[in-house]
Scaffold this active site. Sequence first.
Site, PDB file in Angstrom:
ATOM      1  N   HIS A 183      -8.110   6.438   2.812  1.00  0.00           N
ATOM      2  CA  HIS A 183      -6.680   6.763   2.809  1.00  0.00           C
ATOM      3  C   HIS A 183      -5.948   5.713   3.648  1.00  0.00           C
ATOM      4  CE1 HIS A 183      -7.723  11.291   2.074  1.00  0.00           C
ATOM      5  NE2 HIS A 183      -7.918  10.527   1.009  1.00  0.00           N
ATOM      6  N   CYS A 195      -2.330  12.584   8.227  1.00  0.00           N
ATOM      7  CA  CYS A 195      -2.660  11.831   7.017  1.00  0.00           C
ATOM      8  C   CYS A 195      -1.739  12.311   5.889  1.00  0.00           C
ATOM      9  CB  CYS A 195      -4.121  12.048   6.643  1.00  0.00           C
ATOM     10  SG  CYS A 195      -4.608  11.206   5.123  1.00  0.00           S
ATOM     11  N   CYS A 222     -11.128  16.836  18.056  1.00  0.00           N
ATOM     12  CA  CYS A 222     -11.308  17.238  19.457  1.00  0.00           C
ATOM     13  C   CYS A 222     -10.404  18.394  19.869  1.00  0.00           C
ATOM     14  CB  CYS A 222     -11.078  16.043  20.381  1.00  0.00           C
ATOM     15  SG  CYS A 222      -9.392  15.403  20.327  1.00  0.00           S
ATOM     16  N   HIS A 235       0.839  -1.202   0.000  1.00  0.00           N
ATOM     17  CA  HIS A 235       0.000   0.000   0.000  1.00  0.00           C
ATOM     18  C   HIS A 235       0.875   1.253   0.000  1.00  0.00           C
ATOM     19  CE1 HIS A 235      -2.210  -3.216   2.245  1.00  0.00           C
ATOM     20  NE2 HIS A 235      -3.091  -2.961   1.279  1.00  0.00           N
ATOM     21  N   HIS A 239      35.533  -8.830  55.775  1.00  0.00           N
ATOM     22  CA  HIS A 239      35.320  -9.463  54.478  1.00  0.00           C
ATOM     23  C   HIS A 239      34.097  -8.831  53.815  1.00  0.00           C
ATOM     24  CE1 HIS A 239      35.318 -12.504  51.384  1.00  0.00           C
ATOM     25  NE2 HIS A 239      34.101 -12.910  51.713  1.00  0.00           N
ATOM     26  N   CYS A 271      38.444  -9.084  48.019  1.00  0.00           N
ATOM     27  CA  CYS A 271      36.987  -9.211  48.056  1.00  0.00           C
ATOM     28  C   CYS A 271      36.309  -7.872  47.824  1.00  0.00           C
ATOM     29  CB  CYS A 271      36.541  -9.812  49.385  1.00  0.00           C
ATOM     30  SG  CYS A 271      37.159  -8.938  50.842  1.00  0.00           S
TER      31      CYS A 271
END
Length: 496
Positions: free
Chosen positions: A81, A59, A49, A8, A450, A167
């Site tokens: 469309h 569009c 709106c 399309h 530790h 550590c």
Amino acid sequence: MSETGCRHYQSYVKEHSYDTFRVIDAYFAACVNRDARERKAIHCSCFECGSYGIQLYACLHCIYFGCRGAHITSHLRSKKHNVALELSHGTLYCYACRDFIYDARSREYALTNRKLEAKDLQKSIGWVPWVPTAKETNLLLANARRRLVRPNQTIGLRGLLNLGATCFMNCIVQALVHTPLLSDYFMSDRHDCGSKSSPKCLVCEVSRLFQEFYSGSRSPLSLHRLLHLIWNHAKHLAGYEQQDAHEFFIATLDVLHRHCVKAKAEHDSKSNSSGTGSGTNSSNSSSSHCYGQCNCIIDQIFTGMLQSDVVCQACNGVSTTYDPFWDISLDLGETTTHGGVTPKTLIDCLERYTRAEHLGSAAKIKCSTCKSYQESTKQFSLRTLPSVVSFHLKRFEHSALIDRKISSFIQFPVEFDMTPFMSEKKNAYGDFRFSLYAVVNHVGTIDTGHYTAYVRHQKDTWVKCDDHVITMASLKQVLDSEGYLLFYHKNVLEYE
């Protein structure tokens, strides 16, 4: 997925060409200049709106704007469309296919418009989709069966050998490897380093460690190369004695930051020398960040901004300064300024940290309004928050009389909102909820001890990292631990 969209869209392009798409994308999606921004502000609202919602569609067949849902759908259906452009992200939508579509040539036009927008606003380009190179495409085709991480799998977990009182380093590495945004960066091979500096580059070594962690191997890793690089670049940490995990964390971020900046500078200079023309200005603008930060991955993840307000007690004049931070250090002991009360929770510590403190007559500050030395109050607040907030609970207390460790239990949450500690609580933009993902603990005394770490491996899955030993852990074990360094990541990220 087709490179030319759906059939399309192909028929639409044959009839209308790309001109309409280029103009609408430039003026209402990318907004390439001031005129485009003014046009969008005036005209870009739903024709039905009047909404200026965040997701409007245009569009491409006629002059029509409609918000997502019934308005744009009814227009496309009634007018027959097919093609519309979503204006927030500049993506194409086909009504006939009921889906978003991809067209390579349209994306090229859109990227050109984004570059024009960035140049006009003097900012860096935001999100750019990953497009694989020919080499990457061949690798993907050759390795059709890729590793899928499923629940209860151990991929991403590796024990770390203790090289002799290391550590402290192992815990910080475990926390960094399980930092979500940092792992995304290194696992996508984003670090680009010159061949000359890579053997001495800490970022290259950390990138290699991420590859090792996610290789699928279960044997413990040795961090001797990382340790050697840290010794070379942070001399105060060199030696075989036990170091402070918090100090190592800050030093690591500092070296990583410096090496990221150096690698980017070398990359930019190489690009400029290859004839890219006016690359200097764009390099400077992209490396700068608000309040003087740079935009390297370390600053993007770990750097926040601390606001300090000093209020004169005579005229109520306010002097405000801003300082970047990588972590927030919180006092745990009794203080006379706060009534001798010891904090019980992380929230208590933060409330005490951001509470106004009277500086007293012995620490008068010259007021710029009064032009004289006056008593004042000082208050900290958080101007901006990083994506990862690390809290340092100051358990080691050093004084002229005694050195001691504060072993009091501090309760910390799995998730909490940091809005109350922001400089602008009412006008602050964004979501300031954070979730716990790593905890570093210290067991022992101030002289000997530790470090271990709890890290979140997957959602609701925690593990305890004790050097080369990795064991499953419950959330209760994590929350009941003493806590020395706490790592939280932001739940919702806002993209600039």
